[in-house]
Design a protein around this motif. Sequence first.
Motif, PDB file in Angstrom:
ATOM      1  N   SER A  24     -27.609-105.390  47.497  1.00 32.98           N
ATOM      2  CA  SER A  24     -26.772-105.655  45.738  1.00 32.98           C
ATOM      3  C   SER A  24     -26.182-107.126  45.862  1.00 32.98           C
ATOM      4  CB  SER A  24     -25.829-104.014  46.367  1.00 32.98           C
ATOM      5  OG  SER A  24     -24.885-104.258  46.839  1.00 32.98           O
ATOM      6  N   GLU A  59     -20.554-104.678  54.647  1.00 27.22           N
ATOM      7  CA  GLU A  59     -20.970-103.570  55.420  1.00 27.22           C
ATOM      8  C   GLU A  59     -21.554-102.481  54.378  1.00 27.22           C
ATOM      9  OE1 GLU A  59     -17.446-100.971  54.853  1.00 27.22           O
ATOM     10  OE2 GLU A  59     -16.172-103.122  55.413  1.00 27.22           O
ATOM     11  N   GLU A  60     -22.283-103.008  53.455  1.00 27.39           N
ATOM     12  CA  GLU A  60     -23.426-102.076  52.851  1.00 27.39           C
ATOM     13  C   GLU A  60     -25.031-102.941  53.569  1.00 27.39           C
ATOM     14  OE1 GLU A  60     -24.438-103.170  48.076  1.00 27.39           O
ATOM     15  OE2 GLU A  60     -26.660-103.352  49.548  1.00 27.39           O
ATOM     16  N   ASN A  83     -27.320 -99.656  55.828  1.00 28.30           N
ATOM     17  CA  ASN A  83     -29.045 -99.700  55.006  1.00 28.30           C
ATOM     18  C   ASN A  83     -29.547-100.327  55.980  1.00 28.30           C
ATOM     19  OD1 ASN A  83     -28.188 -98.359  53.587  1.00 28.30           O
ATOM     20  ND2 ASN A  83     -27.411 -99.319  51.820  1.00 28.30           N
TER      21      ASN A  83
END
Length: 635
Positions: A589, A628-629, A633
Amino acid sequence: MSNYHIKHLEEYFQVYRKSVRNPEGFWEEIAEEHFSWRKKWDRVLSWDFKKPEVSWFEGAKLNITENCLDRHLSVRGDKTALLFEPNDPKEEARHITYRELHGRVCKMANVLKAQGVGKGDRVCIYLPMIPELAVSLLACARIGAIHSVVFAGFSSTALATRINDCDCKMVITSDGSYRGAKTLDLKSIVDAALESCPGITEVLLVRRTGNQVNLIEGRDHWLEPLLEEASEICEPVIMDAEDPLFILYTSGSTGRPKGMVHTCGGYMVYTAYTFKNIFQYKEEDVYWCTADIGWITGHSYIVYGPLANGATTVMFEGVPSYPDFGRFWEVIEKHRINQFYTAPTAIRALAKENLEFVETYDLSSLKVLGSVGEPINEEAWHWYNNNVGKKQSPIVDTWWQTETGGIMISPIPFVTPTTPTYATLPFIGIQPALMDEEGREMDGNQVSGRLCIKFPWPSMARTIWGDHQRYRDTYFSAFENKYFTGDGAMRDAVGYYRITGRVDDVIIVSGHNLGTAPIEDSINEHPAVAESAIVGFPHDIKGNALYGFVILKETGEGRNRDNLQKEINQQITEQIGPIAKLDKIQFVSGLPKTRSGKIMRRILRKIASKDTSNLGDISTLLNPEVVEEIIANAL
Ligand code: WT7
């Protein structure tokens, strides 16, 4: 006599000291005693790294093909110059003697002239590894045309960019190429490229595969009938030592590829001298470098360096895995190869296969093994040493670059004791420096830093075609008065160098130099993509593979991710070539950025390498939460 051929370590140190204390005197002696010049130089060297400007053998006149061909005719005219080993082992190998090669080069040069090519014109060569490729380079050099070879694995878009960047007027290509079990249609790639190359008025076509091709009236000509009519006599055009010999593109950390310009005199002297010493070439030897002539390794160490020494040099059309993984070793046995020069990525790929592929063949002819293109890891080094060299053939781990023209740091076999993963000592005349973050040169041993070269050497690129400012910015602005290589290195307790890898945005994948920017540009052109960042991560065979972090546009969010990945790689293949495809694509993102908006690749590199224990301080990021995201993933 000069020190053309170094035979023991003491001699190396002695000659090295001489070459550093009095570079002009040293190179003058080498140039004078081992090459044919039509006129000697007025001055050996003038240089100023601030401008930057470098010239070697100023005022001298020569033609490099007289050195690579004519002067050998009386002494070794019937010796094999080029030994062509076709893709298909059932097709017969071809031995082309110096006399035959001379004749073919002259004929080809006459064809070029008849088609309107003259001194200083740029000719793009897009050919597979067939004898006509070497002949085309030499034919250009014969008449003073500047060759620009584009590796025949590049896509039509990449080809067009390179043709237009240096305004080529002609392309030499073939109907197709063989690569293992595949036949590739080169001509239609060229046709697609030429739709956006208005400067190309002539295309010369070599017949290799018999593919159906579309001929454009007036523009495209089969080479064969033209060669048949051409005379075998072609007087060389006499060049200034500093006239360009060729342009060869390499990737940069930003946008467009850089057309590195190499000149006639210094390039000839340095590639010939390094070839002789680093491969310890002797008159009866058969030398094989597996690189493609589309890269600098092929220019310097398949064509110019070997031929200037009157060597027998092998050109291999195929791949290491066809018809099976024993092909390299079969060819070594078949042609009784004495010096074998290849890339770590090939060694790693072959080391994965059954050892029987190696053991079936008699490799006792081997005397010297070489490695080039990327750091060779310890495991690959030992496999090469044990199974190919049988611990009898020294491995020369040769560090250099498209920009340097010739090998810069390397052992000299039987002279320099080797250590796995070390390129060891600077070659004669090369003055490396390791720089710290503050731009100070680090003296002494057991230090690591950025690798620079502080004194000119004869084969260094003189400029970037059409963009001298970029040449200066890229290589001469990071450290005052020094050429910056883009690599990091360490110098151990005995003064040996070990190259630790790129410190810029260039990633070496399977020994191919790829810039992140052009790949990112290509991904970003996909309609569903908003932004992307590419980093390298360790790969068993390729050394590094590419990992892409991609932000989708809102319109792309709903799309099937598998399809998107395929489309992105398809796009890269079309715009650059299959070598730049991504192994992993992660949709994210956001990308970690500094407050000034710069992507923190350091963090992405760690995530891609699955090394997230110590990411350093990320609190200063604009968007620390995205990290972190991305970790959660990661692929
Ligand atoms: C980059 C230059 C020069 C021929 C092929 C590549 C890496 C090259 C080594 C080596 C460690 C190496 C460097 C260099 N590289 N040889 N022996 N050990 N790294 O030419 O495409 O211009 O790439 O290849 O990172 O800067 P290139």
